[in-house]
Design a protein around this motif. Structure first.
Motif, mmCIF file in Angstrom:
data_model
loop_
_atom_site.group_PDB
_atom_site.id
_atom_site.type_symbol
_atom_site.label_atom_id
_atom_site.label_comp_id
_atom_site.label_asym_id
_atom_site.label_seq_id
_atom_site.Cartn_x
_atom_site.Cartn_y
_atom_site.Cartn_z
ATOM 1 N N GLU A 92 0.824 -1.204 0.000
ATOM 2 C CA GLU A 92 0.000 0.000 0.000
ATOM 3 C C GLU A 92 0.862 1.259 0.000
ATOM 4 O O GLU A 92 0.539 2.242 -0.673
ATOM 5 C CB GLU A 92 -0.936 0.000 1.209
ATOM 6 N N PHE A 93 1.968 1.223 0.740
ATOM 7 C CA PHE A 93 2.868 2.379 0.793
ATOM 8 C C PHE A 93 3.501 2.631 -0.571
ATOM 9 O O PHE A 93 3.586 3.775 -1.035
ATOM 10 C CB PHE A 93 3.944 2.152 1.854
ATOM 11 N N VAL A 94 3.925 1.569 -1.245
ATOM 12 C CA VAL A 94 4.535 1.703 -2.567
ATOM 13 C C VAL A 94 3.516 2.264 -3.554
ATOM 14 O O VAL A 94 3.828 3.141 -4.370
ATOM 15 C CB VAL A 94 5.107 0.352 -3.051
ATOM 16 N N GLU A 95 2.267 1.789 -3.484
ATOM 17 C CA GLU A 95 1.232 2.303 -4.379
ATOM 18 C C GLU A 95 0.958 3.784 -4.102
ATOM 19 O O GLU A 95 0.778 4.571 -5.039
ATOM 20 C CB GLU A 95 -0.050 1.486 -4.228
ATOM 21 N N LEU A 96 0.938 4.179 -2.840
ATOM 22 C CA LEU A 96 0.736 5.577 -2.484
ATOM 23 C C LEU A 96 1.871 6.445 -3.009
ATOM 24 O O LEU A 96 1.640 7.513 -3.596
ATOM 25 C CB LEU A 96 0.621 5.728 -0.962
ATOM 26 N N VAL A 97 3.109 5.984 -2.835
ATOM 27 C CA VAL A 97 4.255 6.743 -3.328
ATOM 28 C C VAL A 97 4.213 6.847 -4.847
ATOM 29 O O VAL A 97 4.495 7.911 -5.410
ATOM 30 C CB VAL A 97 5.580 6.092 -2.858
ATOM 31 N N ARG A 98 3.818 5.784 -5.508
ATOM 32 C CA ARG A 98 3.722 5.809 -6.970
ATOM 33 C C ARG A 98 2.672 6.828 -7.422
ATOM 34 O O ARG A 98 2.897 7.603 -8.357
ATOM 35 C CB ARG A 98 3.366 4.415 -7.491
ATOM 36 N N ARG A 99 1.514 6.858 -6.727
ATOM 37 C CA ARG A 99 0.482 7.832 -7.075
ATOM 38 C C ARG A 99 0.966 9.265 -6.853
ATOM 39 O O ARG A 99 0.745 10.145 -7.677
ATOM 40 C CB ARG A 99 -0.788 7.586 -6.249
ATOM 41 N N LEU A 100 1.638 9.488 -5.701
ATOM 42 C CA LEU A 100 2.139 10.826 -5.412
ATOM 43 C C LEU A 100 3.228 11.240 -6.403
ATOM 44 O O LEU A 100 3.288 12.412 -6.791
ATOM 45 C CB LEU A 100 2.652 10.898 -3.976
ATOM 46 N N ASN A 101 4.075 10.302 -6.810
ATOM 47 C CA ASN A 101 5.092 10.608 -7.817
ATOM 48 C C ASN A 101 4.446 10.982 -9.153
ATOM 49 O O ASN A 101 4.887 11.901 -9.831
ATOM 50 C CB ASN A 101 6.045 9.427 -8.006
ATOM 51 N N HIS A 102 3.394 10.264 -9.500
ATOM 52 C CA HIS A 102 2.681 10.563 -10.743
ATOM 53 C C HIS A 102 2.057 11.957 -10.666
ATOM 54 O O HIS A 102 2.134 12.736 -11.626
ATOM 55 C CB HIS A 102 1.616 9.489 -10.995
#
Length: 159
Positions: A92-102
């Motif tokens: 979940e943390f990796v997905e959140l970071v990926r969304r924020l990076n996008h």
């Protein structure tokens, strides 16, 4: 009492010893009086050893300098304490970071495009600042002549 100094490998060894003693105590507890033999002294000895080992772990862990302990995020600790899987937290943390990076990447592109449009419009409206606008665009990572409307894109300026 002299101050206890320890390092992380000592603490890890102590925790490993404590876990071994805990397993041994649980084994003796499950066999307690099942064969008709009294094993109270053996169980008492195991509990005393376990208590001493836990005390040693506590002292060694408290003696560690803060910089040597691995930084485990508090939300992760709470997640695990609530009985949830840390792998799910990581995913979940990796997905959140990926969304924020996008999202951040989109903002960067929007500001880049705004910079280009602003420079182009300023150069068209005020020819005396065209050189300054080109210099600002180039120093902020853009291509001055291309971004100031001097490009030769198909369909836009060839007509």
């Amino acid at each position: 009492m002299a101050p206890v100094t320890s390092d992380l490998p000592q603490v890890q060894d102590s925790v490993s010893t404590t876990l071994t003693l805990l397993f041994q105590t649980l084994t003796n507890l499950s066999l307690y009086d099942s064969a008709g033999r009294p094993s109270a002294p053996s169980l008492a000895s195991d509990l005393t050893s376990l208590d001493d080992s836990l005390l040693k772990v506590h002292r060694l862990a408290n003696a560690l300098p803060p910089s040597s302990t691995p930084g485990i995020p508090l939300p992760l600790m709470e997640y695990v304490e609530n009985g949830r899987n840390p792998d799910i937290y990581t995913r979940e943390f990796v997905e959140l970071v990926r969304r924020l990076n996008h999202l951040t990447r989109g903002k960067m592109h929007a500001f880049r495009d705004f910079r280009d449009v602003l420079a182009r419009e300023m150069a068209a409206a005020m020819p005396e600042v065209k050189e300054d606008a080109m210099r600002v665009v180039e120093e902020t990572g853009g291509k001055g002549p291309v971004l100031l409307g001097e490009e030769n894109k198909e369909g836009q300026q060839r007509q």
